[in-house]
Design an enzyme around this catalytic site. Structure first.
Site: not given
Lengths: 294, 209
Positions: A26, A83, A155, A167, A216, A237
């Site tokens: 990002d 985006k 974020g 998973r 994350g 990000g």
């Protein structure tokens, strides 16, 4: 040239294939885009605010200003993504006309349609969509997505949700490869996904498009973790530009994504990077972006 | 056509696995001729025992960066100098080219292919396309997928042009190098991978004599 076909699904998925093993970063300015390219990013995501700031600021988050996207396109030679809001096909039309290389129909922006995602087959530009489970991934693919990424929880600098999503998706694919042909009907019903896509997974063991991790990732170890879990590339990000020293961290995450099974290299590149983004626990947030999308 | 079968057992093809579509190349090579093995190459030691190398599509600037930090650049350059055959597609062609236009200033290439290559020669993703092209030595046209492909602007006299599209070379070869600006690994058509394996077997056999 006669006989040439652009915007086919194979051409769209092809660019996703080329990003495998890479890091998509990002960036909010041309300077950050250059830093990302210098560090070895395989693409950049051009946006006005990184997810951590969107989360902090609140309000409605929309497509970025075309001028800002143009500035980033001009700054780098690698692919540029941008985006659009979930369901907002006009934002997507604008992004396509700007010549961005990939559109992210993203839950990080405020959804524009509560029932419908964009009909992605109507576009020549490829789309990536987020998913929290296999059913969601297959619904997005049935709408024309050329790449799936985990949603994670953007974020937060917290990998836990992306791990849950990867998973979910990969675990169910494993189970489907063990199912007999009659059980596939039940799987399609349970996943609320098209039967032919479920049958394809039973045969190939994998999605018909690449599966990347997003949401994350803050450290080289996070990136390698996602790759070892089965992600084919990673999005980072807020994790880079919300850290103390973005340039070495960006480079370290690129190295970690390539050498994801090599703990010696991971140890080496993790050294002395300064503080990562602070991050937030899942019980501290009041808005879960991953719940957006249907 | 299928001249390689008898000699391909035990052939190990390294696939440069720093970034990009390397697994698709592995799958293609493992299927194309009996007994061909592949190995992912990320570090110099991975080159030990490798008979040939495939450089996949992906971002050439990313790969160039990682070739430096992994110290693979010098290791591969040494092997190429001693005759290791290389199969390069898309970004792989950029890595092989003697001269690269529109690359990053710090971008390095192996200069193993006497050609001038322009990065992203067709434009952005929206200009990516597929087309059936005629390749020398293949009977039916090849389904070629071009993804932000480079353009081979010129080649030296020692380079054979195997295919052109719109007047520019899209598949070229020397006795040890095959360079293709599109992506045979994204289709089920294995003929170009087969052509490379057969050429390697040919050149290795010549070598041993």
């Amino acid at each position: 040239m006669t006989g040439d076909a652009s915007g086919t699904f194979r051409v769209k998925r092809g660019l996703a294939e080329m990003m495998k093993g890479g890091v998509i970063m990002d960036v909010v300015t041309p300077g950050q885009a250059r830093l990302a390219e210098d560090a070895g990013a395989c693409a950049v995501m051009a946006l006005e605010r990184v997810p951590a700031d969107i989360r902090r600021d609140g309000g409605v988050a929309r497509m970025s200003d075309p001028e800002m996207i143009e500035g980033i396109k001009a700054a780098v030679s690698i692919p540029v993504m941008a985006k659009a809001r979930i369901g907002h096909f006009v934002e997507a039309q604008i992004l396509q006309s700007l010549g961005v290389d990939f559109v992210d129909e993203s839950e990080v922006l405020t959804p524009a349609d509560e029932a419908h995602h964009i009909d992605k087959f109507a576009f020549d530009v490829p789309f990536v969509c987020g998913a929290t489970n296999l059913g969601e991934a297959l619904r997005r693919i049935s709408e024309g997505a050329a790449m799936i990424r985990s949603k994670g929880e953007a974020g937060t600098g917290n990998i836990v949700e992306a791990v849950r999503h990867l998973r979910n998706i990969i675990g169910d694919m494993r189970k489907i490869t063990q199912a007999d042909s009659a059980e596939l009907f039940e799987w399609a019903k349970r996943l609320q996904a098209p039967l032919p896509l479920v049958q394809e997974i039973a045969e190939t063991g994998w999605l018909p498009v690449p599966l990347f991790c997003a949401g994350g990732i803050a450290t080289p170890a996070d990136a390698a973790f996602a790759m070892q879990l089965g992600a084919e590339a990673v999005f980072v990000g807020s994790g880079i530009f919300k850290s103390d020293d973005p340039a070495p961290r960006a480079k370290a995450i690129v190295e970690a994504t390539t050498h994801f099974r090599n703990p010696e290299i991971l140890a080496k590149v993790s050294r002395g990077l300064g503080a990562p983004m602070t991050g937030i626990g899942m019980d501290e947030i009041n808005q879960r972006y991953a719940e957006r999308g249907w | 056509m299928n001249v390689g079968n008898r000699n391909t057992a035990g052939l190990t093809i390294g696939v440069l696995a720093l970034q990009g579509a390397f697994s698709s190349h592995q799958r293609a090579f493992e299927r194309v001729r009996e007994g061909v093995r592949t190995r992912q190459v990320r570090l110099p030691r991975d080159l030990d025992g490798v008979d040939a190398l495939a450089m996949p599509g992906g971002e050439s600037s990313t790969m160039s960066q990682l070739l430096g930090s992994s110290r693979l650049f010098d290791a591969i350059a040494t092997r190429i100098a001693s005759g290791m055959p290389v199969f390069g597609t898309c970004a792989g062609v950029i890595l092989l080219a003697k001269s690269v236009l529109d690359g990053r200033d710090d971008q390095r290439s192996f200069a193993a292919l006497n050609a001038t290559v322009r990065r992203n020669g067709y434009g952005r993703q929206i200009d990516s396309f597929e087309a059936d092209i005629v390749v020398a030595g293949l009977h039916a046209p090849f389904p070629a997928v071009f993804i932000r492909a480079p353009i081979i602007e010129s080649v030296g006299t020692d380079v054979e042009v195997l295919a052109t599209h719109g007047g520019v070379p899209v598949a070229v070869a020397t006795d040890r190098i095959v360079g293709i600006t599109f992506h045979p690994e994204l289709t089920d058509d294995l003929r170009l991978h087969g052509l490379f394996v057969d050429r390697i077997v040919g050149s290795l056999a010549t070598n041993r004599r």
